[in-house]
Design an enzyme around this catalytic site. Sequence first.
Site, PDB file in Angstrom:
ATOM      1  N   LYS A 173       0.903  -1.172   0.000  1.00 44.84           N
ATOM      2  CA  LYS A 173       0.000   0.000   0.000  1.00 44.84           C
ATOM      3  C   LYS A 173       0.936   1.216   0.000  1.00 44.84           C
ATOM      4  CE  LYS A 173      -1.668   3.036   1.876  1.00 44.84           C
ATOM      5  NZ  LYS A 173      -1.319   4.415   1.396  1.00 44.84           N
ATOM      6  N   GLU A 176      -0.116   7.617  -1.181  1.00 45.22           N
ATOM      7  CA  GLU A 176      -1.047   8.116  -2.201  1.00 45.22           C
ATOM      8  C   GLU A 176      -0.471   9.342  -2.912  1.00 45.22           C
ATOM      9  OE1 GLU A 176      -1.318   7.873   1.008  1.00 45.22           O
ATOM     10  OE2 GLU A 176      -2.699   9.327   1.920  1.00 45.22           O
ATOM     11  N   ARG A 177       0.691   9.856  -2.407  1.00 41.81           N
ATOM     12  CA  ARG A 177       1.263  11.061  -3.023  1.00 41.81           C
ATOM     13  C   ARG A 177       2.140  10.745  -4.233  1.00 41.81           C
ATOM     14  NH1 ARG A 177       3.152  13.820   2.615  1.00 41.81           N
ATOM     15  NH2 ARG A 177       1.166  13.578   3.655  1.00 41.81           N
ATOM     16  N   CYS A 281      14.283  10.361   6.595  1.00 48.41           N
ATOM     17  CA  CYS A 281      14.246  10.004   8.016  1.00 48.41           C
ATOM     18  C   CYS A 281      15.645   9.893   8.586  1.00 48.41           C
ATOM     19  CB  CYS A 281      13.502   8.696   8.212  1.00 48.41           C
ATOM     20  SG  CYS A 281      14.435   7.301   7.602  1.00 48.41           S
ATOM     21  N   GLU A 383      10.160  16.832  14.547  1.00 49.00           N
ATOM     22  CA  GLU A 383      10.708  16.563  13.215  1.00 49.00           C
ATOM     23  C   GLU A 383      10.123  17.604  12.256  1.00 49.00           C
ATOM     24  OE1 GLU A 383       9.132  13.148  11.001  1.00 49.00           O
ATOM     25  OE2 GLU A 383      11.171  12.681  10.369  1.00 49.00           O
TER      26      GLU A 383
HETATM   27  P1  NAD Z   1       2.585   9.065   6.798  1.00 53.37           P
HETATM   28  O1  NAD Z   1       2.606   8.465   8.163  1.00 53.37           O
HETATM   29  O2  NAD Z   1       1.728  10.248   6.567  1.00 53.37           O
HETATM   30  O3  NAD Z   1       2.152   7.981   5.701  1.00 53.37           O
HETATM   31  C1  NAD Z   1       2.792   6.738   5.602  1.00 53.37           C
HETATM   32  C2  NAD Z   1       1.794   5.716   5.063  1.00 53.37           C
HETATM   33  O4  NAD Z   1       0.732   5.546   5.993  1.00 53.37           O
HETATM   34  C3  NAD Z   1       1.144   6.128   3.743  1.00 53.37           C
HETATM   35  O5  NAD Z   1       1.045   4.988   2.921  1.00 53.37           O
HETATM   36  C4  NAD Z   1      -0.209   6.659   4.170  1.00 53.37           C
HETATM   37  O6  NAD Z   1      -1.205   6.451   3.193  1.00 53.37           O
HETATM   38  C5  NAD Z   1      -0.528   5.857   5.409  1.00 53.37           C
HETATM   39  N1  NAD Z   1      -1.262   6.612   6.419  1.00 53.37           N
HETATM   40  C6  NAD Z   1      -1.219   7.948   6.639  1.00 53.37           C
HETATM   41  N2  NAD Z   1      -1.987   8.277   7.690  1.00 53.37           N
HETATM   42  C7  NAD Z   1      -2.525   7.131   8.147  1.00 53.37           C
HETATM   43  C8  NAD Z   1      -3.405   6.821   9.229  1.00 53.37           C
HETATM   44  N3  NAD Z   1      -3.870   7.770  10.052  1.00 53.37           N
HETATM   45  N4  NAD Z   1      -3.757   5.538   9.423  1.00 53.37           N
HETATM   46  C9  NAD Z   1      -3.281   4.578   8.611  1.00 53.37           C
HETATM   47  N5  NAD Z   1      -2.438   4.802   7.580  1.00 53.37           N
HETATM   48  C10 NAD Z   1      -2.065   6.063   7.351  1.00 53.37           C
HETATM   49  O7  NAD Z   1       4.123   9.385   6.426  1.00 53.37           O
HETATM   50  P2  NAD Z   1       4.659  10.244   5.204  1.00 53.37           P
HETATM   51  O8  NAD Z   1       4.357  11.672   5.449  1.00 53.37           O
HETATM   52  O9  NAD Z   1       4.253   9.619   3.925  1.00 53.37           O
HETATM   53  O10 NAD Z   1       6.248   9.996   5.355  1.00 53.37           O
HETATM   54  C11 NAD Z   1       7.110  10.844   6.043  1.00 53.37           C
HETATM   55  C12 NAD Z   1       7.423  10.285   7.413  1.00 53.37           C
HETATM   56  O11 NAD Z   1       8.000   8.996   7.280  1.00 53.37           O
HETATM   57  C13 NAD Z   1       8.454  11.118   8.174  1.00 53.37           C
HETATM   58  O12 NAD Z   1       8.038  11.249   9.499  1.00 53.37           O
HETATM   59  C14 NAD Z   1       9.727  10.273   8.082  1.00 53.37           C
HETATM   60  O13 NAD Z   1      10.643  10.471   9.143  1.00 53.37           O
HETATM   61  C15 NAD Z   1       9.150   8.897   8.119  1.00 53.37           C
HETATM   62  N6  NAD Z   1      10.076   7.910   7.575  1.00 53.37           N
HETATM   63  C16 NAD Z   1      10.633   7.045   8.443  1.00 53.37           C
HETATM   64  C17 NAD Z   1      11.556   6.113   7.991  1.00 53.37           C
HETATM   65  C18 NAD Z   1      12.168   5.135   8.955  1.00 53.37           C
HETATM   66  O14 NAD Z   1      12.719   4.149   8.492  1.00 53.37           O
HETATM   67  N7  NAD Z   1      12.098   5.349  10.246  1.00 53.37           N
HETATM   68  C19 NAD Z   1      11.885   6.066   6.628  1.00 53.37           C
HETATM   69  C20 NAD Z   1      11.274   6.970   5.764  1.00 53.37           C
HETATM   70  C21 NAD Z   1      10.355   7.902   6.246  1.00 53.37           C
END
Ligand code: NAD
Length: 500
Positions: A173, A176-177, A281, A383
């Site tokens: 999954k 969506e962006r 991240c 962050e």
């Molecule tokens: P996000 O949490 O908004 O989304 C991640 C995924 O979760 C997407 O597929 C999204 O559709 C889904 N999602 C979003 N909100 C949800 C909810 N309430 N319930 C269930 N699913 C949901 O993250 P993002 O903005 O796409 O990514 C950036 C973040 O990811 C930053 O905080 C970054 O630090 C983190 N990140 C962490 C790592 C790591 O390995 N620790 C690696 C890359 C990115």
Amino acid sequence: MHDLGHFMSGKRISGKGNRSFPIVNPAQGEIIRHVTCATKKEVEDIVQNAQNAFPKWADTPPATRGKILSKFKNLLENHETEIATLIAEEHGKSIFEAKGSLARGLDVLDYASNIAAHLKGDHLENVGRNIDCYSMRQPIGVCVGITPFNFPAMIPLWIGSIAIACGNAFILKPSERDPSCPLRIAELAYESGIPEGIFNVVQGDKEVVDMLLAHPIVKTISFVGQTETARYIQETGIHYGKRVQAFGGAKNHMLIMPDTDLEQTIDALIGAAYGSAGERCMAISVAMPVGDQLADKLVAGLSAKIKKLKIGPYTDPNAEMGPLINQAHLEKVKNYIDQGVKDGAKLVVDGRSFQHPTEPKGYFLGGCLFDHVQPNMSIYKHEIFGPVLCIVRVKSYEEGLQLINSHPYGNGVALYTRDGDTARDFCTRVEAGMVGINVPVPVPVAQQSFGGWKNSAFADIGMHGMEGIRFFTKLKTVTERWPSGIRKGVEFSLLTTEHK
Ligand code: NAD
């Protein structure tokens, strides 16, 4: 306008859902396509289809699975520019950065291709009279990956290649962006020989994630994204009895000792803080020079280089830094900067007014540098996920280490020094999952495992490497006894108690 759907049964299918999201080219601020959220029936079909495909794939010899994954890697390499362009178009990072991130995904695919060697178990002979004991690692079933926007090829490959190599069926999954690149990757997986139903893509947001979390057929959930979402995924996944690994956000520090090579440190910080516009991240977002003398020189050196950063769309081959992902995120990052100024931090380089000459609607932000940041300020606590570096001046190594250890995030961390004793002490005592010594972004290689501590990961086990293989397999231990009578010329049925 083109609407993206899902990938199942070896083909793209158009979504039937009535909810969709616009996909925006962040360099232009223009909608380029839409993605349709899956319906309950579509989620059901994809999960069931994956479950149907699972037994045959699980039964395929690991060496054969590895050979197919090797072909998949070759195919992705042949499509490097196409994949990188899809990433750049929807995410905004430069083609160079997009290719680099794909390469890190391919490293894990390469590691996964050698799965037969990694699945070797332990064997203990004669644990009791004529009794042997051995372990094996078996596939689990249908595994789900939920991934963030910032690495639309690398993270799906980190999770998916190990899940599939271990003999599981995988459902991705993606964010969506920027979902076009993961969809293309699934298509190429099928083209390389990964059977239908083994690499699937389902589009959507929280609603679809919730259906997957609750689905009784789904056995594992791998999540990467923001900390709040990660926490929710872990709690909900565990509630439904899934095996869960959920990786969250970060605030990565670099502690800099007075004996450091200053030029090298400045170059490392420019790449680590402003690469991918800080949307990583593992980006360094806090630099902690020890002593004011070092801090003054560091700020002067950084400022000069930040002002020279070439900012532009991925179509400009000279661009070193692209836009942020969307308008909302740009506003969020700018709000943090405004708050930092209000809180009294010194904004030495201010990128807020940057406008690209030919892309005025793009979500560009110039590099920003804050000096004299205090631990109680929101720009230090949270962050920001943008091209903003905070300088926190400390008086001693010990003060810096204590600050790092008391921060709620613990993903990556770096120390810059020439002193081995300090480095060794740092590695032992620092509270973070991934440590760099004179390495600014210590992302572990494929053979090792990726994972943070504290609020950066709600997972007892890391991504890829042996930890990844353990996550995607079930351990079975066999204790077996064979009648020794045959060897001794005794009929099986006539074995004595002693032989049994
Ligand atoms: P996000 O949490 O908004 O989304 C991640 C995924 O979760 C997407 O597929 C999204 O559709 C889904 N999602 C979003 N909100 C949800 C909810 N309430 N319930 C269930 N699913 C949901 O993250 P993002 O903005 O796409 O990514 C950036 C973040 O990811 C930053 O905080 C970054 O630090 C983190 N990140 C962490 C790592 C790591 O390995 N620790 C690696 C890359 C990115």
